[in-house]
Design an enzyme around this catalytic site. Structure first.
Site, PDB file in Angstrom:
ATOM      1  CG  HIS A  86     -31.922  29.365   8.519  1.00 63.98           C
ATOM      2  ND1 HIS A  86     -31.522  30.659   8.766  1.00 63.98           N
ATOM      3  CD2 HIS A  86     -33.271  29.396   8.395  1.00 63.98           C
ATOM      4  CE1 HIS A  86     -32.586  31.454   8.773  1.00 63.98           C
ATOM      5  NE2 HIS A  86     -33.655  30.705   8.560  1.00 63.98           N
ATOM      6  CB  CYS A 130     -11.747  26.627  33.529  1.00 64.31           C
ATOM      7  SG  CYS A 130     -10.004  26.977  33.323  1.00 64.31           S
ATOM      8  CE1 TYR A 180      -8.271  36.743  28.493  1.00 61.06           C
ATOM      9  CE2 TYR A 180      -9.856  34.962  28.649  1.00 61.06           C
ATOM     10  CZ  TYR A 180      -8.860  35.611  27.955  1.00 61.06           C
ATOM     11  OH  TYR A 180      -8.465  35.139  26.746  1.00 61.06           O
ATOM     12  CB  CYS A 226      -8.212  24.586  35.095  1.00 60.50           C
ATOM     13  SG  CYS A 226      -9.546  24.165  33.981  1.00 60.50           S
ATOM     14  CD  GLU A 240     -28.331  31.317   9.479  1.00 57.04           C
ATOM     15  OE1 GLU A 240     -28.384  30.925   8.311  1.00 57.04           O
ATOM     16  OE2 GLU A 240     -29.345  31.425  10.214  1.00 57.04           O
ATOM     17  CE  LYS A 283     -14.965  30.471  33.345  1.00 54.03           C
ATOM     18  NZ  LYS A 283     -13.712  31.098  33.012  1.00 54.03           N
ATOM     19  CD  GLU A 292     -14.395  34.384  32.480  1.00 54.59           C
ATOM     20  OE1 GLU A 292     -13.852  33.888  33.486  1.00 54.59           O
ATOM     21  OE2 GLU A 292     -14.304  33.878  31.342  1.00 54.59           O
TER      22      GLU A 292
HETATM   23  P1  NDP Z   1      -6.043  40.208  33.257  1.00 52.93           P
HETATM   24  O1  NDP Z   1      -4.648  40.586  32.969  1.00 52.93           O
HETATM   25  O2  NDP Z   1      -6.911  39.716  32.164  1.00 52.93           O
HETATM   26  O3  NDP Z   1      -6.790  41.438  33.929  1.00 52.93           O
HETATM   27  C1  NDP Z   1      -6.261  42.126  35.019  1.00 52.93           C
HETATM   28  C2  NDP Z   1      -7.045  43.406  35.188  1.00 52.93           C
HETATM   29  O4  NDP Z   1      -6.607  44.071  36.364  1.00 52.93           O
HETATM   30  C3  NDP Z   1      -6.849  44.394  34.034  1.00 52.93           C
HETATM   31  O5  NDP Z   1      -8.054  45.065  33.815  1.00 52.93           O
HETATM   32  C4  NDP Z   1      -5.763  45.308  34.579  1.00 52.93           C
HETATM   33  O6  NDP Z   1      -5.785  46.595  34.020  1.00 52.93           O
HETATM   34  C5  NDP Z   1      -6.147  45.388  36.032  1.00 52.93           C
HETATM   35  N1  NDP Z   1      -5.015  45.707  36.886  1.00 52.93           N
HETATM   36  C6  NDP Z   1      -3.801  45.114  36.907  1.00 52.93           C
HETATM   37  N2  NDP Z   1      -3.002  45.677  37.832  1.00 52.93           N
HETATM   38  C7  NDP Z   1      -3.727  46.655  38.409  1.00 52.93           C
HETATM   39  C8  NDP Z   1      -3.450  47.596  39.423  1.00 52.93           C
HETATM   40  N3  NDP Z   1      -2.266  47.655  40.026  1.00 52.93           N
HETATM   41  N4  NDP Z   1      -4.427  48.469  39.770  1.00 52.93           N
HETATM   42  C9  NDP Z   1      -5.616  48.436  39.146  1.00 52.93           C
HETATM   43  N5  NDP Z   1      -5.956  47.551  38.175  1.00 52.93           N
HETATM   44  C10 NDP Z   1      -5.012  46.677  37.813  1.00 52.93           C
HETATM   45  O7  NDP Z   1      -5.925  39.169  34.441  1.00 52.93           O
HETATM   46  P2  NDP Z   1      -7.006  38.190  35.073  1.00 52.93           P
HETATM   47  O8  NDP Z   1      -6.525  37.957  36.448  1.00 52.93           O
HETATM   48  O9  NDP Z   1      -8.378  38.673  34.845  1.00 52.93           O
HETATM   49  O10 NDP Z   1      -6.786  36.873  34.250  1.00 52.93           O
HETATM   50  C11 NDP Z   1      -5.490  36.300  34.165  1.00 52.93           C
HETATM   51  C12 NDP Z   1      -5.405  35.402  32.971  1.00 52.93           C
HETATM   52  O11 NDP Z   1      -6.098  34.202  33.244  1.00 52.93           O
HETATM   53  C13 NDP Z   1      -6.051  35.951  31.701  1.00 52.93           C
HETATM   54  O12 NDP Z   1      -5.193  36.804  31.005  1.00 52.93           O
HETATM   55  C14 NDP Z   1      -6.355  34.689  30.948  1.00 52.93           C
HETATM   56  O13 NDP Z   1      -5.225  34.303  30.206  1.00 52.93           O
HETATM   57  C15 NDP Z   1      -6.629  33.688  32.058  1.00 52.93           C
HETATM   58  N6  NDP Z   1      -8.078  33.486  32.206  1.00 52.93           N
HETATM   59  C16 NDP Z   1      -8.776  32.917  31.192  1.00 52.93           C
HETATM   60  C17 NDP Z   1     -10.141  32.742  31.275  1.00 52.93           C
HETATM   61  C18 NDP Z   1     -10.887  32.146  30.131  1.00 52.93           C
HETATM   62  O14 NDP Z   1     -10.268  31.515  29.286  1.00 52.93           O
HETATM   63  N7  NDP Z   1     -12.196  32.333  30.040  1.00 52.93           N
HETATM   64  C19 NDP Z   1     -10.880  33.155  32.462  1.00 52.93           C
HETATM   65  C20 NDP Z   1     -10.063  33.749  33.462  1.00 52.93           C
HETATM   66  C21 NDP Z   1      -8.720  33.896  33.332  1.00 52.93           C
HETATM   67  P3  NDP Z   1      -4.980  46.961  32.674  1.00 52.93           P
HETATM   68  O15 NDP Z   1      -5.762  46.400  31.538  1.00 52.93           O
HETATM   69  O16 NDP Z   1      -4.977  48.456  32.682  1.00 52.93           O
HETATM   70  O17 NDP Z   1      -3.620  46.370  32.814  1.00 52.93           O
END
Ligand code: NDP
Length: 462
Positions: free
Chosen positions: A446, A48, A183, A43, A451, A51, A187
């Site tokens: 407002h 976080c 995510y 984080c 709102e 980012k 982002e």
């Molecule tokens: P996510 O699981 O959110 O996203 C991973 C992405 O990669 C998905 O689109 C997934 O596709 C794709 N993917 C996974 N494996 C493959 C593959 N073999 N080939 C191609 N595409 C693939 O993970 P992130 O790493 O983005 O984030 C991890 C976690 O971290 C989040 O779930 C969240 O909990 C946390 N986080 C929170 C944030 C916040 O609060 N703002 C910011 C960043 C992270 P598919 O959907 O098809 O599986």
């Protein structure tokens, strides 16, 4: 009773580990925390915080573009000095690393530098960077080692960078290709686009942000596209190669090719368990390597506990913090006058800092339909007041999902400026079981976007 070096030995100085160590120290427990890298974990160092700082930086580009609509004449075209942004971010993160170390000091937690490896149910071996080894014992051991990026295997995958590398790229990319539509991918796409890169997102599925409300997903994709991010669905990389000029050439599964300066693999995260000695001690792991725990965060080995991303229940910083605090109450009791916290995973609010950002609490429309059957959906999308003069066509979506039988608001979603800030307060209302009638009885502030949540009267879908 066995005599241990510590009452609690924490492995990992990220959000969950630091919070647990600090709270245990405040209760008079003898606590040590092992960390091999900078304090604060994902984080603070590569998640976080940096980012969000870069998201603010990207936001200036939007403000510069909007300013003339409000009468501002900007003399010179604004230019980003990537090195200045990186240096200022690094200084702030270093400051935070120091604060985290100070927190340990303040709570009388012994900070141990090095790598921790389990050698028994109450034993850890600490290896320092200089190769010294030290055997430590503790009544309770907490694994809070977090997660690490997952990169799928495809030819040339080692040429892709991960989110860990994005904050310190030596040269700002003119063209960034993001693999993954979760995510982090979304982002980073928004942020680097805002900072001036041309960004292409390759997502293998039908729509980005799987797991979010379908309407929110489509709306966000549309707004990101309007802003200029090239989102390609049903698209995935087959091969990645380095070009002689130092760039990257991607061959996609459909045979087409793309050039980029940087390819970011934002394809998910996995628990950071390598070298922890889990197998040797017999700690059970689940799918993808997550550490399995019971309702009190205890693994199958009595005395060994785990919280945060390494258990993978909800990989969010505030969840790791809450798990750490609940664990300390369980092990050492609450502070005088307080009741012991229990972890409740319902209605956890979350935000995605895309541009525009998403804020969401509770069930998606699809989940609510499955769980409750009869539901009412109230939604509106509109041009926010700010953009009446800014010249931008960005729209905002607000949406409530209501269980028809109880009138309870079971899902609340927003895509628009400050969505993360706005949903936090509504999360309290939803935790209290607020009904649609109570939303209706609430007076709006407002003129705000917030709102809209208390003025939605028309059922959009039942
Ligand atoms: P996510 O699981 O959110 O996203 C991973 C992405 O990669 C998905 O689109 C997934 O596709 C794709 N993917 C996974 N494996 C493959 C593959 N073999 N080939 C191609 N595409 C693939 O993970 P992130 O790493 O983005 O984030 C991890 C976690 O971290 C989040 O779930 C969240 O909990 C946390 N986080 C929170 C944030 C916040 O609060 N703002 C910011 C960043 C992270 P598919 O959907 O098809 O599986």
């Amino acid at each position: 009773m066995a005599d241990f070096d510590f009452d609690l030995l924490v492995i990992g100085g990220g959000s969950g580990g630091v919070r647990a160590a600090r709270f245990a120290g405040q209760r008079g427990a003898r606590v040590a925390l092992i960390e091999q890298a900078r304090m604060g974990g994902t984080c603070v160092n590569v998640g976080c915080i940096p980012k969000k700082l870069y998201s603010y930086a990207a936001g200036y580009a939007e403000s510069f573009a909007e300013a003339p609509g409000y009468g501002w004449q900007i003399g010179h075209p604004p230019a980003l000095h990537w090195d200045i942004l990186k240096a200022r971010r690094a200084a702030e993160i270093q400051h935070l690393n120091g604060i985290y170390e100070g927190l340990m000091d303040g709570a009388q937690v012994t900070l141990l530098r090095g790598h921790g490896r389990l050698t028994g149910a109450h034993a850890v071996e600490l290896s320092s960077a200089t190769g010294e080894r030290r055997a430590l014992t503790a009544r309770h051991i907490l694994i809070a080692t977090g997660g690490t990026p997952f990169v799928p295997e495809f030819p040339g995958h080692e040429l892709a960078v991960t989110s860990d590398d994005m904050f310190d790229l030596p040269v700002f990319p003119k063209h960034l290709v993001v693999l993954g539509g979760g995510y982090i991918g979304c982002e980073m796409a928004s942020i680097f686009h805002g900072l001036g890169a041309q960004v292409t997102v390759l997502y293998r599925g039908e729509q980005i942000l799987r797991g979010f409300d379908d309407e929110v997903r489509a709306f966000t994709a549309e707004e990101m596209r309007k802003a200029g991010v090239d989102i390609r669905l049903n698209s995935d990389v087959a091969r990645l190669e380095a070009t002689p000029e130092g760039g990257r050439r991607l061959t996609l599964e459909d045979g087409s090719q793309l050039q980029a300066d940087v390819v970011l693999s934002a394809t998910g995260r996995m628990p950071k368990v390598a070298g922890l000695g889990l197998e040797a001690v017999g700690v059970r792991q689940g799918k993808g390597g997550v550490i399995e725990i019971d309702d009190d965060f205890q693994t199958n080995v009595p005395g060994i506990f785990a919280v945060g991303d390494v258990v993978g229940r909800k990989t969010l910083t505030p969840v790791a913090l809450a798990e750490g605090m609940a664990l300390v109450d369980h092990l050492f009791g609450p502070l005088p006058g307080q009741t012991a916290r229990r972890m409740d995973y319902a209605d956890i609010p979350t935000a995605v800092f895309t541009h525009p950002p998403i804020g969401t609490i509770g069930l998606t429309e699809e989940e609510a339909r499955q769980r409750h059957g009869a539901i009412r959906v109230y939604r509106a999308d509109y041009k926010p007041l700010r953009h009446t003069l800014s010249g931008r066509g960005e729209r905002t979506l607000v949406k409530l999902v209501v269980d028809d039988a109880s009138d309870r608001v079971v899902g609340l979603h927003m895509v628009g400026a400050d969505a993360g800030e706005i949903v936090q307060g509504f999360a309290v209302a939803m935790k209290c079981g607020a009904t649609k009638a109570q939303f209706d009885a609430t007076i709006g502030v407002h003129p705000t976007s917030a709102e809209e949540f208390v003025t939605l009267r028309q059922v959009s879908r039942a």
